[in-house]
Design an enzyme around this catalytic site. Structure first.
Site, PDB file in Angstrom:
ATOM      1  N   ASN A 239       3.762  -0.105  -3.368  1.00 37.49           N
ATOM      2  CA  ASN A 239       3.385   1.278  -3.047  1.00 37.49           C
ATOM      3  C   ASN A 239       4.510   2.241  -3.389  1.00 37.49           C
ATOM      4  O   ASN A 239       4.269   3.313  -3.941  1.00 37.49           O
ATOM      5  CB  ASN A 239       3.016   1.396  -1.570  1.00 37.49           C
ATOM      6  CG  ASN A 239       1.613   0.905  -1.298  1.00 37.49           C
ATOM      7  OD1 ASN A 239       0.641   1.570  -1.650  1.00 37.49           O
ATOM      8  ND2 ASN A 239       1.505  -0.277  -0.710  1.00 37.49           N
TER       9      ASN A 239
ATOM     10  N   LEU B 198       8.670  -2.181   8.574  1.00 36.90           N
ATOM     11  CA  LEU B 198       8.069  -2.774   9.770  1.00 36.90           C
ATOM     12  C   LEU B 198       8.808  -2.502  11.072  1.00 36.90           C
ATOM     13  O   LEU B 198       8.319  -2.839  12.138  1.00 36.90           O
ATOM     14  CB  LEU B 198       7.908  -4.291   9.564  1.00 36.90           C
ATOM     15  CG  LEU B 198       7.165  -4.670   8.276  1.00 36.90           C
ATOM     16  CD1 LEU B 198       7.020  -6.174   8.154  1.00 36.90           C
ATOM     17  CD2 LEU B 198       5.814  -3.987   8.187  1.00 36.90           C
TER      18      LEU B 198
ATOM     19  N   ASN C 175       2.929   7.047   7.572  1.00 34.34           N
ATOM     20  CA  ASN C 175       2.888   5.607   7.317  1.00 34.34           C
ATOM     21  C   ASN C 175       1.560   5.262   6.664  1.00 34.34           C
ATOM     22  O   ASN C 175       0.566   5.962   6.842  1.00 34.34           O
ATOM     23  CB  ASN C 175       3.007   4.853   8.650  1.00 34.34           C
ATOM     24  CG  ASN C 175       2.920   3.352   8.498  1.00 34.34           C
ATOM     25  OD1 ASN C 175       3.565   2.764   7.615  1.00 34.34           O
ATOM     26  ND2 ASN C 175       2.132   2.699   9.337  1.00 34.34           N
TER      27      ASN C 175
ATOM     28  N   HIS D 174      -1.172   2.116   6.642  1.00 35.85           N
ATOM     29  CA  HIS D 174      -1.521   0.874   7.325  1.00 35.85           C
ATOM     30  C   HIS D 174      -2.687   0.225   6.577  1.00 35.85           C
ATOM     31  O   HIS D 174      -3.648   0.913   6.221  1.00 35.85           O
ATOM     32  CB  HIS D 174      -1.908   1.166   8.776  1.00 35.85           C
ATOM     33  CG  HIS D 174      -2.140  -0.069   9.563  1.00 35.85           C
ATOM     34  ND1 HIS D 174      -1.101  -0.852  10.044  1.00 35.85           N
ATOM     35  CD2 HIS D 174      -3.278  -0.700   9.929  1.00 35.85           C
ATOM     36  CE1 HIS D 174      -1.605  -1.900  10.668  1.00 35.85           C
ATOM     37  NE2 HIS D 174      -2.910  -1.834  10.613  1.00 35.85           N
TER      38      HIS D 174
ATOM     39  N   ASP E 183       1.459   2.534  14.913  1.00 37.72           N
ATOM     40  CA  ASP E 183       0.108   2.809  14.396  1.00 37.72           C
ATOM     41  C   ASP E 183      -0.747   3.717  15.271  1.00 37.72           C
ATOM     42  O   ASP E 183      -1.972   3.629  15.232  1.00 37.72           O
ATOM     43  CB  ASP E 183      -0.657   1.477  14.164  1.00 37.72           C
ATOM     44  CG  ASP E 183       0.112   0.553  13.242  1.00 37.72           C
ATOM     45  OD1 ASP E 183       0.791   1.053  12.333  1.00 37.72           O
ATOM     46  OD2 ASP E 183       0.032  -0.671  13.438  1.00 37.72           O
TER      47      ASP E 183
ATOM     48  N   GLU F 233      -4.761   1.420  -1.627  1.00 32.62           N
ATOM     49  CA  GLU F 233      -3.438   2.014  -1.372  1.00 32.62           C
ATOM     50  C   GLU F 233      -2.874   2.622  -2.642  1.00 32.62           C
ATOM     51  O   GLU F 233      -2.369   3.753  -2.648  1.00 32.62           O
ATOM     52  CB  GLU F 233      -2.474   0.942  -0.838  1.00 32.62           C
ATOM     53  CG  GLU F 233      -2.858   0.430   0.536  1.00 32.62           C
ATOM     54  CD  GLU F 233      -1.817  -0.487   1.154  1.00 32.62           C
ATOM     55  OE1 GLU F 233      -1.653  -0.427   2.372  1.00 32.62           O
ATOM     56  OE2 GLU F 233      -1.174  -1.272   0.426  1.00 32.62           O
TER      57      GLU F 233
HETATM   58  C1  GAR Z   1       1.222  -2.450   2.359  1.00 31.76           C
HETATM   59  O1  GAR Z   1      -0.011  -3.094   2.229  1.00 31.76           O
HETATM   60  C2  GAR Z   1       1.242  -1.631   3.638  1.00 31.76           C
HETATM   61  O2  GAR Z   1       0.003  -1.107   3.982  1.00 31.76           O
HETATM   62  C3  GAR Z   1       1.695  -2.649   4.624  1.00 31.76           C
HETATM   63  O3  GAR Z   1       2.703  -3.388   3.958  1.00 31.76           O
HETATM   64  C4  GAR Z   1       2.332  -3.475   2.586  1.00 31.76           C
HETATM   65  C5  GAR Z   1       3.542  -3.221   1.723  1.00 31.76           C
HETATM   66  O4  GAR Z   1       3.269  -3.583   0.404  1.00 31.76           O
HETATM   67  N1  GAR Z   1       2.189  -2.056   5.820  1.00 31.76           N
HETATM   68  C6  GAR Z   1       1.933  -2.532   7.040  1.00 31.76           C
HETATM   69  O5  GAR Z   1       1.341  -3.571   7.222  1.00 31.76           O
HETATM   70  C7  GAR Z   1       2.491  -1.699   8.184  1.00 31.76           C
HETATM   71  N2  GAR Z   1       1.943  -2.126   9.434  1.00 31.76           N
HETATM   72  P1  GAR Z   1       4.225  -3.159  -0.771  1.00 31.76           P
HETATM   73  O6  GAR Z   1       5.634  -3.542  -0.379  1.00 31.76           O
HETATM   74  O7  GAR Z   1       3.743  -3.900  -1.971  1.00 31.76           O
HETATM   75  O8  GAR Z   1       4.074  -1.669  -0.932  1.00 31.76           O
END
Ligand code: GAR
Length: 189
Positions: free
Chosen positions: A14, A86, A103, A105, A146, A175
Site C-alpha cells: 500500500n 500494528l 488507517n 483496515h 479500529d 486497497e
Molecule cells: C493491509 O492489508 C492493511 O489493510 C493491513 O495490513 C496490510 C498491509 O499490507 N492492516 C491491518 O491489518 C491493520 N489492522 P502491505 O504492507 O502490503 O501494505
C-alpha cells in the site's frame, strides 16, 4: 502541497501505491517520510528504492519520547497514513495530529476489528464467520484500535469456496485501487 508520512511495518504494497500515486500527482501531496517499527520490513527496501527518507522506531522511543513527533514537525507533515502499522498510536501523536491520522483496515468495520485483528487474522475470521462479503475501511485513528470515524468503505463479494488467501487478494486489490485516491480526496477537501 501537503506532506504525508506513512507508518508501515510489513510488505509495504500500500505504501508503494501511495508513493507512486503522489509521484504522479505532485500538485496534491508528497510522501516525505516512511516510519517503520521493523528494521527488516520490506517497506524499507521500497523506501530505499524510491528514494523516500525513512525512520525506524523502537517501542521505547515511540511510546516514551517525542523524538518521532519532532521529526514529523521537522518535515512539516500534514497527514499520517497508517498502512499496515500494528502498534497502537500513542496519545501524544493523536493529540498533536488530531483528525490528521488515518488507517486502512482490511475488512468492513465495525466487524472484524480490534486488537490482534490484522492481516491474515482478519481474513481467517471473515472466512470462519461465513461472510458473503468483505472489503476495506479507511478511518480516522483514535486511541482505540479500529474505532475512529469511518471515511470510506468498499466491498467485494466472497464465494463459498474462497480461502482466507483468496479473500486477502480480493481485499488487497480494493486497497490498491482506493487508498491513494481517497487520501488525495481527503487532502483536497
Ligand atoms: C493491509 O492489508 C492493511 O489493510 C493491513 O495490513 C496490510 C498491509 O499490507 N492492516 C491491518 O491489518 C491493520 N489492522 P502491505 O504492507 O502490503 O501494505
Amino acid at each position: 502541497m501537503k506532506k504525508i508520512a506513512i507508518f508501515a511495518s510489513g510488505r509495504g504494497s500500500n505504501a508503494a501505491k501511495i508513493v507512486d500515486f503522489f509521484n504522479h500527482n505532485q500538485n496534491v501531496a508528497s510522501v516525505e517520510l516512511i516510519v517503520s517499527n521493523k528494521k527488516d520490513a520490506l517497506v524499507l527496501e521500497m523506501a530505499k528504492e524510491k528514494g523516500i527518507r525513512y525512520q525506524i522506531v523502537n517501542r521505547q522511543g515511540f511510546y516514551q519520547t517525542k523524538d518521532l513527533l519532532n521529526l514529523l514537525y521537522k518535515y512539516e507533515i500534514d497527514l499520517i497514513v497508517l498502512a499496515g502499522f500494528l502498534w497502537l498510536v500513542p496519545k501524544y501523536l493523536i493529540e498533536a495530529f488530531q483528525a490528521n491520522i488515518i488507517n486502512i483496515h482490511p475488512a468492513l468495520l465495525p466487524k472484524f476489528g480490534g486488537k490482534g485483528m490484522y492481516g491474515m487474522n482478519v481474513h481467517k475470521a471473515v472466512k470462519a464467520a461465513g461472510e458473503k462479503e468483505s472489503g476495506i475501511t479507511i478511518h480516522y485513528v483514535n486511541e482505540a484500535y479500529d474505532e475512529g470515524n469511518i471515511i470510506f468503505q468498499a466491498s467485494c463479494r466472497l464465494e463459498k469456496d474462497d480461502t482466507p488467501e483468496d479473500i486477502a487478494l480480493k481485499v488487497q486489490q480494493l486497497e490498491h485501487v482506493h487508498f491513494a485516491p481517497q487520501i488525495a480526496k481527503l487532502l483536497q477537501e
